[in-house]
Design an enzyme around this catalytic site. Structure first.
Site, PDB file in Angstrom:
ATOM      1  N   CYS A  79      25.979 -19.842 -55.331  1.00 57.10           N
ATOM      2  CA  CYS A  79      27.402 -20.208 -55.421  1.00 57.10           C
ATOM      3  C   CYS A  79      27.970 -19.834 -56.788  1.00 57.10           C
ATOM      4  O   CYS A  79      29.104 -19.357 -56.890  1.00 57.10           O
ATOM      5  CB  CYS A  79      27.602 -21.702 -55.159  1.00 57.10           C
ATOM      6  SG  CYS A  79      27.419 -22.118 -53.420  1.00 57.10           S
ATOM      7  N   ASN A 136      29.401 -28.542 -46.818  1.00 56.07           N
ATOM      8  CA  ASN A 136      28.197 -27.772 -46.500  1.00 56.07           C
ATOM      9  C   ASN A 136      27.930 -27.802 -44.995  1.00 56.07           C
ATOM     10  O   ASN A 136      28.205 -28.792 -44.314  1.00 56.07           O
ATOM     11  CB  ASN A 136      26.981 -28.220 -47.317  1.00 56.07           C
ATOM     12  CG  ASN A 136      26.658 -29.683 -47.224  1.00 56.07           C
ATOM     13  OD1 ASN A 136      27.538 -30.524 -47.043  1.00 56.07           O
ATOM     14  ND2 ASN A 136      25.391 -30.024 -47.340  1.00 56.07           N
ATOM     15  N   GLU A 178      30.883 -25.080 -51.614  1.00 56.17           N
ATOM     16  CA  GLU A 178      31.672 -24.228 -52.514  1.00 56.17           C
ATOM     17  C   GLU A 178      31.967 -22.882 -51.859  1.00 56.17           C
ATOM     18  O   GLU A 178      33.057 -22.336 -51.960  1.00 56.17           O
ATOM     19  CB  GLU A 178      30.922 -23.960 -53.823  1.00 56.17           C
ATOM     20  CG  GLU A 178      30.662 -25.170 -54.678  1.00 56.17           C
ATOM     21  CD  GLU A 178      29.323 -25.843 -54.358  1.00 56.17           C
ATOM     22  OE1 GLU A 178      28.961 -25.948 -53.163  1.00 56.17           O
ATOM     23  OE2 GLU A 178      28.657 -26.265 -55.305  1.00 56.17           O
ATOM     24  N   GLU A 218      24.836 -26.883 -42.420  1.00 58.36           N
ATOM     25  CA  GLU A 218      23.422 -26.519 -42.270  1.00 58.36           C
ATOM     26  C   GLU A 218      23.137 -26.036 -40.849  1.00 58.36           C
ATOM     27  O   GLU A 218      23.946 -26.217 -39.941  1.00 58.36           O
ATOM     28  CB  GLU A 218      22.538 -27.713 -42.633  1.00 58.36           C
ATOM     29  CG  GLU A 218      22.719 -28.119 -44.084  1.00 58.36           C
ATOM     30  CD  GLU A 218      21.832 -29.266 -44.513  1.00 58.36           C
ATOM     31  OE1 GLU A 218      21.184 -29.899 -43.663  1.00 58.36           O
ATOM     32  OE2 GLU A 218      21.807 -29.535 -45.732  1.00 58.36           O
ATOM     33  N   CYS A 221      26.791 -23.497 -48.436  1.00 57.61           N
ATOM     34  CA  CYS A 221      27.202 -24.573 -49.344  1.00 57.61           C
ATOM     35  C   CYS A 221      28.708 -24.821 -49.252  1.00 57.61           C
ATOM     36  O   CYS A 221      29.474 -23.917 -48.898  1.00 57.61           O
ATOM     37  CB  CYS A 221      26.883 -24.193 -50.787  1.00 57.61           C
ATOM     38  SG  CYS A 221      25.141 -24.181 -51.163  1.00 57.61           S
ATOM     39  N   CYS A 228      24.845 -24.507 -56.841  1.00 61.91           N
ATOM     40  CA  CYS A 228      23.572 -23.779 -56.816  1.00 61.91           C
ATOM     41  C   CYS A 228      23.760 -22.354 -57.351  1.00 61.91           C
ATOM     42  O   CYS A 228      24.897 -21.882 -57.532  1.00 61.91           O
ATOM     43  CB  CYS A 228      23.008 -23.747 -55.396  1.00 61.91           C
ATOM     44  SG  CYS A 228      23.849 -22.572 -54.314  1.00 61.91           S
TER      45      CYS A 228
HETATM   46  N1  THU Z   1      24.734 -27.893 -51.419  1.00 63.69           N
HETATM   47  C1  THU Z   1      26.063 -27.604 -51.516  1.00 63.69           C
HETATM   48  O1  THU Z   1      26.781 -27.548 -50.516  1.00 63.69           O
HETATM   49  N2  THU Z   1      26.569 -27.401 -52.754  1.00 63.69           N
HETATM   50  C2  THU Z   1      25.877 -27.557 -53.912  1.00 63.69           C
HETATM   51  O2  THU Z   1      26.453 -27.392 -54.979  1.00 63.69           O
HETATM   52  C3  THU Z   1      24.468 -27.926 -53.872  1.00 63.69           C
HETATM   53  C4  THU Z   1      23.827 -27.913 -52.543  1.00 63.69           C
HETATM   54  C5  THU Z   1      24.194 -28.180 -50.085  1.00 63.69           C
HETATM   55  C6  THU Z   1      23.320 -27.128 -49.466  1.00 63.69           C
HETATM   56  C7  THU Z   1      22.493 -27.956 -48.506  1.00 63.69           C
HETATM   57  O3  THU Z   1      23.216 -28.133 -47.305  1.00 63.69           O
HETATM   58  C8  THU Z   1      22.366 -29.315 -49.179  1.00 63.69           C
HETATM   59  O4  THU Z   1      23.390 -29.348 -50.156  1.00 63.69           O
HETATM   60  C9  THU Z   1      21.024 -29.552 -49.820  1.00 63.69           C
HETATM   61  O5  THU Z   1      20.671 -28.492 -50.633  1.00 63.69           O
END
Ligand code: THU
Length: 136
Positions: free
Chosen positions: A94, A47, A60, A49, A58, A91
């Site tokens: 995704c 991920n 994925e 940010e 994310c 999420c």
């Molecule tokens: N996140 C992912 O990368 N994949 C998931 O399946 C769930 C959430 C990340 C997004 C964000 O950077 C952090 O987790 C918190 O939501």
């Protein structure tokens, strides 16, 4: 000779490694993902940010977009390794994007300390809206 690692183990290993590169200073929630193509190649992601929050990508989707942008369109399995004791599930956005490009593939979800569960994208996203509604 030692047994070959299973596809699941291989993807969990790659997602765990990718997770170490997570850029998550806002949530502190580090995630890694790995995708297996039908020709046996793997693509991983973490991920990423950003201060605007909403541009967060994310793990994925990073793995999926890496694979697609390298010309790979056929996928066998996806794996996500999240944070903490609870198994992280992909999420909603995704799920939608993975459904579009991967269809009903197995989804392996694991924690860093070895808990794991497998489901399918169809289970995670029942009655998905997709290109079939558009006659494609
Ligand atoms: N996140 C992912 O990368 N994949 C998931 O399946 C769930 C959430 C990340 C997004 C964000 O950077 C952090 O987790 C918190 O939501």
């Amino acid at each position: 000779m030692p047994n070959e690692p299973s596809r699941e183990d291989r993807l969990i290993g790659l997602a765990t490694e990718a997770r170490k590169k997570a850029i998550a200073p806002y949530s502190n929630f580090h995630v890694g993902a790995a995708l297996l193509t039908t020709d046996g190649l793997t693509f991983s992601g973490c991920n990423v940010e950003n201060a605007s929050y909403s541009l967060t990508m994310c793990a994925e989707r990073v793995a999926l977009l890496k694979a697609l942008s390298e010309g790979h369109r056929n996928f066998e399995m996806v794996c996500v390794v999240g944070q903490g004791e609870r198994i992280t599930t992909p999420c909603g956005p995704c799920r939608q994007l993975l459904w579009e490009f991967c269809g009903n593939i197995p989804v392996v979800m694991a924690t860093v300390d070895g808990k794991r569960a497998t489901t399918t994208l169809g289970t995670l996203l029942p009655n998905a809206f997709d290109s079939s509604f558009l006659g494609k």
